[in-house]
Design a protein around this motif. Structure first.
Motif, PDB file in Angstrom:
ATOM      1  N   SER A  64      95.828   3.193 -46.996  1.00 25.52           N
ATOM      2  CA  SER A  64      96.104   3.634 -45.627  1.00 25.52           C
ATOM      3  C   SER A  64      94.803   3.825 -44.878  1.00 25.52           C
ATOM      4  N   HIS A  65      94.839   3.470 -43.611  1.00 24.75           N
ATOM      5  CA  HIS A  65      93.670   3.636 -42.738  1.00 24.75           C
ATOM      6  C   HIS A  65      94.087   4.373 -41.476  1.00 24.75           C
ATOM      7  N   ARG A  66      93.238   5.263 -41.008  1.00 19.91           N
ATOM      8  CA  ARG A  66      93.372   5.755 -39.638  1.00 19.91           C
ATOM      9  C   ARG A  66      92.009   5.548 -39.023  1.00 19.91           C
ATOM     10  N   PHE A  67      91.976   4.723 -37.981  1.00 19.77           N
ATOM     11  CA  PHE A  67      90.701   4.430 -37.348  1.00 19.77           C
ATOM     12  C   PHE A  67      90.282   5.584 -36.443  1.00 19.77           C
ATOM     13  N   ALA A  83      86.645   4.720 -39.634  1.00 18.43           N
ATOM     14  CA  ALA A  83      87.966   4.779 -40.252  1.00 18.43           C
ATOM     15  C   ALA A  83      87.997   5.833 -41.340  1.00 18.43           C
ATOM     16  N   VAL A  84      89.158   6.442 -41.471  1.00 21.17           N
ATOM     17  CA  VAL A  84      89.432   7.295 -42.608  1.00 21.17           C
ATOM     18  C   VAL A  84      90.325   6.474 -43.528  1.00 21.17           C
ATOM     19  N   THR A  85      89.982   6.455 -44.800  1.00 21.56           N
ATOM     20  CA  THR A  85      90.722   5.613 -45.741  1.00 21.56           C
ATOM     21  C   THR A  85      91.335   6.481 -46.822  1.00 21.56           C
ATOM     22  N   ARG A  86      92.535   6.155 -47.206  1.00 23.18           N
ATOM     23  CA  ARG A  86      93.147   6.834 -48.341  1.00 23.18           C
ATOM     24  C   ARG A  86      93.664   5.784 -49.308  1.00 23.18           C
ATOM     25  N   LEU A  87      93.285   5.929 -50.544  1.00 19.38           N
ATOM     26  CA  LEU A  87      93.773   5.050 -51.609  1.00 19.38           C
ATOM     27  C   LEU A  87      94.709   5.867 -52.474  1.00 19.38           C
ATOM     28  N   ARG A 103      92.925   9.508 -53.230  1.00 21.19           N
ATOM     29  CA  ARG A 103      91.619   9.944 -52.759  1.00 21.19           C
ATOM     30  C   ARG A 103      91.535   9.558 -51.298  1.00 21.19           C
ATOM     31  N   SER A 104      91.214  10.539 -50.477  1.00 19.61           N
ATOM     32  CA  SER A 104      91.073  10.262 -49.053  1.00 19.61           C
ATOM     33  C   SER A 104      89.639  10.540 -48.637  1.00 19.61           C
ATOM     34  N   SER A 105      89.113   9.732 -47.735  1.00 25.72           N
ATOM     35  CA  SER A 105      87.750   9.966 -47.279  1.00 25.72           C
ATOM     36  C   SER A 105      87.698  11.151 -46.318  1.00 25.72           C
ATOM     37  N   PHE A 106      88.856  11.607 -45.826  1.00 21.85           N
ATOM     38  CA  PHE A 106      88.890  12.810 -45.004  1.00 21.85           C
ATOM     39  C   PHE A 106      88.639  14.016 -45.902  1.00 21.85           C
ATOM     40  N   PRO A 254      93.850  12.731 -40.369  1.00 22.74           N
ATOM     41  CA  PRO A 254      94.025  12.908 -41.825  1.00 22.74           C
ATOM     42  C   PRO A 254      95.366  12.350 -42.285  1.00 22.74           C
ATOM     43  N   MET A 255      95.439  11.973 -43.560  1.00 15.96           N
ATOM     44  CA  MET A 255      96.685  11.391 -44.076  1.00 15.96           C
ATOM     45  C   MET A 255      97.383  12.239 -45.116  1.00 15.96           C
ATOM     46  N   ASN A 256      96.658  13.213 -45.713  1.00 14.28           N
ATOM     47  CA  ASN A 256      97.337  14.132 -46.631  1.00 14.28           C
ATOM     48  C   ASN A 256      98.204  15.067 -45.804  1.00 14.28           C
TER      49      ASN A 256
END
Lengths: 284, 187
Positions: A64-67, A83-87, A103-106, A254-256
């Protein structure tokens, strides 16, 4: 007399002929008390988890990406420069039990997740699908140098969520998500660590391959001094055979779950929102 | 005149009798757990195939008449989301829940069957997704432990049944769908 007899004979022939014709009579009933097809096709509606489960034995890899904010305009190419990336890896122990690790980069957040389906919607039976979604989060971005006396507990966060979905017809589904989450450390001093949110979302199929989705989280106890906003997201699902691509706009980067509910900064009113997508790959 | 009537009456009774025997003497061999598989895979792409293990098949061994019914929701894919998409967007199983084949085994005679498989022609119609298509193929038949075992296959195309394949996956789904079957028909 003759006419009558002929008539009777005709009727007999017809009825006999009919009985002979259908070999399948008695075998062709369609069971009606069956589970309904999933209300949502993606594992997420947009930001919120959906009642969709990974099927037994399948491993999903979700990217997942949120730019960045589109507000920056052409200079940042509408946020695409950041971008914030979540794998996220998800595995189904059974059709009703999914576990995951992401793991999220946020805030460099690691998250473990457990999703359990409690009841499943039936065509002539229980009217809802109910899923329990639970996470433990570990914020590894917090720095001892900046926050002296930081202990391991301060890095932790928790989510407990019920997902209640209903598939109204083959095109339209809604979901309700009462959510409790707790962050051991919050950035706004007045904010209570335990927070309550009522989420709702939906999906409407426009064509066989496209649906429009939305979700919104109504925060019940956000501190009045909090700069964070309730997340509102709209997106589309593009469905092909066996895959769903999700593209969306949201005002939370954020994606979490704890992140987009507790720390979304964007504001639709001032054109401050983010473009993003969820992609998944299935391994059988 | 009276004679005439009697003759007619006898003829009618006789005819009724013939049909009645046909009805009650009808020998149907049945399989309620028949096997059907279809494959529409393209090399290098994710396999597109599914198996249904609860297909009903009925063979009238007096006439060679044959019919089979598969509930389309009974097809199992490896990728469960593909199964959902198949049901919702391609075969539309809520609207068209059944796939039905009705046909004849040409020159079928039960007494000619043995444990050695023989090839026999089948001629019939396959109905699914609200459309009907003529199917002609060969199946192998043999008699094993009192049951008639039927194996074979045929080819259809999605367009025969107005099943639309979107351009986005056109290269990943074969133009011709290979259907294979295995029925164990018991008296």
């Amino acid at each position: 007399m003759q006419l009558k007899l002929s008539l009777i004979a005709c009727l007999l022939v017809i009825s006999v002929g009919h009985a002979q014709e259908d070999l399948l009579s008695g075998f062709d009933s369609v069971p009606t008390n069956t589970f309904k097809s999933a209300a949502f096709k993606g594992l997420k509606i947009v930001n919120f988890e959906s009642t969709k489960m990974v099927s037994k034995g399948e491993l999903y890899f979700v990217v997942s990406h949120r730019f960045g904010s589109v507000k920056t305009g052409i200079e940042d190419f509408f946020g695409l420069d950041q971008a914030v990336t979540r794998l996220n890896f998800l595995y189904a122990i059974s059709d009703g039990i999914n576990i995951g690790l992401s793991r999220s980069s946020f805030q460099k957040i690691y998250e473990s997740s457990l999703k359990v389906r409690l009841v499943r919607e039936k065509a002539n039976g229980f009217p809802f699908t109910i899923v329990s979604s639970n996470n433990i989060l570990l914020n590894t971005a917090l720095d001892d140098d900046v926050l002296p006396g930081l202990s391991f507990e301060n890095r932790l966060g928790y989510t407990v969520q019920l997902l209640i979905s209903k598939r109204f017809n083959k095109n339209f589904s809604l979901q309700l998500m009462p959510t409790f989450f707790h962050d051991n450390l919050v950035s706004v001093a007045e904010q209570e660590n335990s927070q309550y949110v009522l989420g709702f979302g939906g999906r409407h199929k426009l064509t066989k391959r496209f649906s429009i989705n939305f979700d919104y989280g109504l925060h019940m106890n956000r501190a009045s001094s909090s700069p964070f906003k309730n997340p509102l997201s709209v997106g589309i699902d593009i469905e092909t055979g066996g895959h769903v691509f999700q593209l969306h706009f949201t005002n939370a980067q954020p994606m979490n779950t704890n992140g987009f509910l507790g720390q979304g900064t964007g504001d639709w009113g001032s054109g401050d929102f983010f473009f993003g997508f969820n992609l998944s790959r299935v391994f059988n | 005149m009276k004679n005439m009537k009697t003759v007619q009456l006898v003829a009618i009774l006789f005819m009724t009798g013939v049909f009645a025997t046909h009805l009650y003497g009808q020998n149907n061999y049945v399989d309620k757990a028949g096997y059907l598989k279809f494959e529409a895979s393209e090399k290098l792409f994710e396999p597109v195939e599914a198996v249904n293990k609860s297909v009903t098949a009925v063979l009238n061994t007096d006439t060679g008449e044959f019919a089979s019914l598969a509930l389309v929701v009974g097809f199992r894919f490896e990728n469960s989301l593909m199964e959902e998409h198949f049901n919702e967007n391609y075969i539309e199983s809520e609207t068209y829940p059944k796939a039905i084949f009705r046909g004849m085994l040409i020159d079928f005679d039960l007494s000619n069957l043995s444990d050695e498989p023989v090839e026999i022609a089948v001629d019939g119609k396959l109905a699914l997704h609200g459309k009907e298509k003529e199917v002609k193929t060969m199946v192998s038949l043999q008699k094993l432990n009192g049951a008639v075992v039927m194996k074979g296959g045929f080819t259809v195309t999605p367009s025969d049944f107005a099943i639309e394949i979107p351009s986005i996956v056109k290269n990943k789904i074969a133009r011709e769908v290979l259907v294979s079957l295995n029925f164990n028909l018991k008296p």
